[in-house]
Design an enzyme around this catalytic site. Structure first.
Site, PDB file in Angstrom:
ATOM      1  N   GLY A   1      40.085 115.264  36.199  1.00  0.00           N
ATOM      2  CA  GLY A   1      40.885 116.486  36.146  1.00  0.00           C
ATOM      3  C   GLY A   1      40.917 117.108  37.538  1.00  0.00           C
ATOM      4  O   GLY A   1      40.648 116.446  38.539  1.00  0.00           O
TER       5      GLY A   1
ATOM      6  N   ALA B   1      38.879 119.288  38.983  1.00  0.00           N
ATOM      7  CA  ALA B   1      37.577 119.282  39.656  1.00  0.00           C
ATOM      8  C   ALA B   1      37.157 117.867  40.051  1.00  0.00           C
ATOM      9  O   ALA B   1      36.692 117.636  41.168  1.00  0.00           O
ATOM     10  CB  ALA B   1      36.513 119.926  38.759  1.00  0.00           C
TER      11      ALA B   1
ATOM     12  N   LYS C   1      39.246 108.256  31.411  1.00  0.00           N
ATOM     13  CA  LYS C   1      39.760 107.559  30.218  1.00  0.00           C
ATOM     14  C   LYS C   1      41.061 106.819  30.527  1.00  0.00           C
ATOM     15  O   LYS C   1      41.276 105.707  30.090  1.00  0.00           O
ATOM     16  CB  LYS C   1      39.978 108.599  29.112  1.00  0.00           C
ATOM     17  CG  LYS C   1      40.333 107.996  27.772  1.00  0.00           C
ATOM     18  CD  LYS C   1      40.079 108.943  26.603  1.00  0.00           C
ATOM     19  CE  LYS C   1      40.869 110.233  26.655  1.00  0.00           C
ATOM     20  NZ  LYS C   1      40.749 111.013  25.411  1.00  0.00           N
TER      21      LYS C   1
ATOM     22  N   VAL D   1      33.785 108.077  28.245  1.00  0.00           N
ATOM     23  CA  VAL D   1      32.360 108.437  28.316  1.00  0.00           C
ATOM     24  C   VAL D   1      31.864 108.759  26.909  1.00  0.00           C
ATOM     25  O   VAL D   1      32.479 109.534  26.180  1.00  0.00           O
ATOM     26  CB  VAL D   1      32.152 109.659  29.241  1.00  0.00           C
ATOM     27  CG1 VAL D   1      30.684 110.061  29.290  1.00  0.00           C
ATOM     28  CG2 VAL D   1      32.677 109.364  30.648  1.00  0.00           C
TER      29      VAL D   1
ATOM     30  N   GLU E   1      52.551 131.319  28.524  1.00  0.00           N
ATOM     31  CA  GLU E   1      53.386 130.418  29.328  1.00  0.00           C
ATOM     32  C   GLU E   1      54.188 129.473  28.426  1.00  0.00           C
ATOM     33  O   GLU E   1      55.327 129.124  28.739  1.00  0.00           O
ATOM     34  CB  GLU E   1      52.514 129.618  30.305  1.00  0.00           C
ATOM     35  CG  GLU E   1      51.961 130.473  31.436  1.00  0.00           C
ATOM     36  CD  GLU E   1      51.596 129.661  32.678  1.00  0.00           C
ATOM     37  OE1 GLU E   1      51.917 130.117  33.788  1.00  0.00           O
ATOM     38  OE2 GLU E   1      50.996 128.583  32.523  1.00  0.00           O
TER      39      GLU E   1
ATOM     40  N   LYS F   1      54.591 130.753  41.733  1.00  0.00           N
ATOM     41  CA  LYS F   1      53.970 129.791  40.809  1.00  0.00           C
ATOM     42  C   LYS F   1      54.258 128.358  41.262  1.00  0.00           C
ATOM     43  O   LYS F   1      53.373 127.499  41.259  1.00  0.00           O
ATOM     44  CB  LYS F   1      54.515 130.022  39.390  1.00  0.00           C
ATOM     45  CG  LYS F   1      53.939 129.111  38.326  1.00  0.00           C
ATOM     46  CD  LYS F   1      52.564 129.548  37.900  1.00  0.00           C
ATOM     47  CE  LYS F   1      52.055 128.702  36.748  1.00  0.00           C
ATOM     48  NZ  LYS F   1      50.703 129.048  36.363  1.00  0.00           N
TER      49      LYS F   1
END
Length: 404
Positions: free
Chosen positions: A14, A16, A40, A83, A172, A378
């Site tokens: 992701g 991070a 994955k 995982v 959103e 944005k």
């Protein structure tokens, strides 16, 4: 490959995980450590764009980035597997198809939907979890429109789209729906006035924690385009055809029910014996798991405390990317027996889109933005992430340049 090199294993690609891997490649020479990234899928996706896939306003392929396009497979070992568990005692990650030992571990496995035990939510609602679940949501919405005019006595409720949760994702998402619904009405010859978009929020107001002026703007903007809000409305139950809401158990019917009301860290954290608070691990200031010398937990799996305010920083993509910088620096420090740094959040502001040409939020030191300027900002924020991840090429390939 020299097996004496320390092995850094990053779980999850992701925001991070990708940025940590990227920074490790920049901070460390190849001989200093072996870097392994486990995910994955063979692609990374923009979590903050998923609501657009769910509303059908963006092509799923624009959201997907092949990992090997931005992470060099000659520099980082890429493993595509699921995982199952982290065995902390043996320093081994158990994968579905193999095992992987580590010297240093970064857990950035992202979020899972949190239904807070609301009866029927797991069984009857759609979730904005990943690309596949979002494609499913849009297919279902379009199917409701397609079948409406083929039925002898069509049910207007089947056209209603019910969104549980008035936080960032929920708002959103309805912002994108107000863009898409008129297109679907035109395509399937459905009267726009028959389609309801309903947002249900248990708190007294949508967007809890946001500035009141910004919330008022968002609400007015969306209501003027046909969104109905039910605030202070606790969902008691989710059924096949809607929500049961409030103390008087009002039934709100819809053909499409989407839950956006909460997330928790990956269930792998529980499986692996970490201590959780509301579904996440409260990490130390240096982003390590409490009591662990060599395990970092980042992104949606972690609560990172704001010591001054005594509460965690909001778990945003902006935070996750900053976690990555601190984590990569601290991994380098550990390898060189240097002191670790504490995470310091640099708040660059938060902007919410309310459709293609509208938005609201704050930037830098609290400057408020509304309307087109917020919508433009944005897109700048989204494109900046692409630039940090893959440079100008990735921005040109995947960036947002939709004209107003």
């Amino acid at each position: 490959m020299n097996s004496k090199k320390p092995r850094i294993v990053v779980l999850g690609a992701g925001y991070a995980g990708m940025m940590t891997t990227k920074r490790l490649c920049q901070n460390l020479a190849p001989e200093e450590a072996e870097i392994v990234l486990v995910n994955k899928h063979n692609y990374h996706y923009q979590t903050t764009w998923l609501h657009e896939v769910a509303a059908g306003t963006i092509n799923p392929n624009q959201v997907r980035i092949m990992i090997s396009d931005v992470i060099n497979p000659n520099r980082v070992r890429l493993i595509y597997d699921t995982v199952a568990k982290v065995n902390k005692e043996d320093q081994v990650v158990e994968l579905e198809n193999s095992e992987l030992s580590y010297d240093y571990l970064v857990i950035s496995l992202g979020f899972e939907t949190n239904t807070f035990g609301i009866k029927g939510m797991e069984d009857h609602a759609f979730f904005i979890n990943d690309i596949d679940t979002c494609r499913e949501i849009y297919s279902h919405i379009e199917y409701q429109f397609a079948k409406y005019n083929t039925q002898e006595n069509p049910d207007d409720d089947s056209l209603a789209i019910l969104v549980g949760g008035g936080g960032f994702t929920g708002i959103e998402f309805v912002g994108e729906l107000v863009e898409k619904v008129p297109e679907l009405c035109k395509k399937y010859d459905v009267d726009r006035s028959k389609v309801r978009i309903i947002n249900v929020e248990a708190a007294p107001s949508i967007m809890p924690g946001f500035d009141k002026d910004l919330v008022a703007y968002a609400k007015d903007s969306l209501q003027s385009r046909g969104v109905e809000f039910m605030e202070n409305a606790k969902i008691q139950e989710c059924t096949e055809d809607g929500f049961v809401v409030g103390d008087d158990h009002e039934k709100v019917k819809a053909g499409t029910v989407v839950w956006t009301g909460g997330v928790k860290g990956s269930s792998i954290l529980t499986e692996s014996g970490f201590e959780l608070t509301k579904g996440k691990v409260t990490v130390d200031g240096d982003l390590r798991a409490p009591g662990e010398e060599n395990i970092f937990i980042l992104g949606d799996c972690a609560w990172v405390m704001n010591k001054e305010e005594g509460r965690p920083y909001p778990p945003t993509a902006q935070s996750a990317m900053q976690h990555a910088d601190t984590c990569a620096a601290n991994l380098r420090a550990l390898l060189h027996n240097e002191p670790l740094e504490s995470f310091v959040f640099d708040d660059k502001g938060t902007v919410a889109s309310l459709g293609v040409t509208d938005g609201m939020g704050t930037v830098f030191s609290g400057t408020k933005l509304y309307g087109k300027s917020a919508a433009t900002m944005k897109k700048v924020v989204d494109n900046r992430y692409l630039f940090l991840l893959g440079g100008p090429k990735l921005v040109l390939r995947k960036g947002k340049f939709r004209p107003f």
